[in-house]
Design a protein around this motif. Sequence first.
Motif, PDB file in Angstrom:
ATOM      1  N   ILE A  23       1.961   2.078  -3.374  1.00 11.22           N
ATOM      2  CA  ILE A  23       0.807   2.491  -4.320  1.00 11.22           C
ATOM      3  C   ILE A  23       0.610   3.928  -4.146  1.00 11.22           C
ATOM      4  CG2 ILE A  23      -1.883   2.198  -4.657  1.00 11.22           C
ATOM      5  CD1 ILE A  23      -1.411  -0.920  -4.367  1.00 11.22           C
ATOM      6  N   ALA A  24       0.495   4.241  -2.871  1.00 13.28           N
ATOM      7  CA  ALA A  24       0.286   5.603  -2.121  1.00 13.28           C
ATOM      8  C   ALA A  24       1.470   6.430  -2.997  1.00 13.28           C
ATOM      9  CB  ALA A  24       0.458   5.623  -0.635  1.00 13.28           C
TER      10      ALA A  24
ATOM     11  N   PRO B 293       0.899  -1.255   0.027  1.00  9.14           N
ATOM     12  CA  PRO B 293       0.213   0.118   0.064  1.00  9.14           C
ATOM     13  C   PRO B 293       0.808   1.428   0.058  1.00  9.14           C
ATOM     14  CG  PRO B 293      -0.804  -1.411   1.690  1.00  9.14           C
ATOM     15  CD  PRO B 293       0.453  -2.092   1.142  1.00  9.14           C
ATOM     16  N   GLU B 294       2.098   1.345   0.665  1.00 14.09           N
ATOM     17  CA  GLU B 294       2.810   2.383   0.798  1.00 14.09           C
ATOM     18  C   GLU B 294       3.309   2.899  -0.839  1.00 14.09           C
ATOM     19  OE1 GLU B 294       3.895  -0.632   2.404  1.00 14.09           O
ATOM     20  OE2 GLU B 294       2.778  -0.008   3.925  1.00 14.09           O
TER      21      GLU B 294
END
Length: 101
Positions: free
Chosen positions: A9-10, A6-7
């Motif tokens: 993707i962010a 997720p990091e």
Amino acid sequence: MTALPPEYIAYLAARDAQRADAVTAVLGELTPRERHLVHDAAVMGYVRGRMHPKGEPMPKDSVIVAEVIDACLALPDLYPGTHAIWEIATTAPTATEEPTP
């Protein structure tokens, strides 16, 4: 296939937003005439690039610029910025001509 963290993707989303903001900032600083010219050159350059045969060597920059301007002039309704400059260049008095009052 493994999902991206997720990091990451962010981070990618933030970079996309930064690039979009940079494009908006540059376009916002251009005069209408400059925007027309950037539009004409970018679109026609993309079109001409897509038409280039695979495996063939790329021509020199000066040849590419000449091809893009020629293609823009052939379609003045689609590329009015380039056409307007051509009109100015072909109707403006030369340095040796006297301006008409």
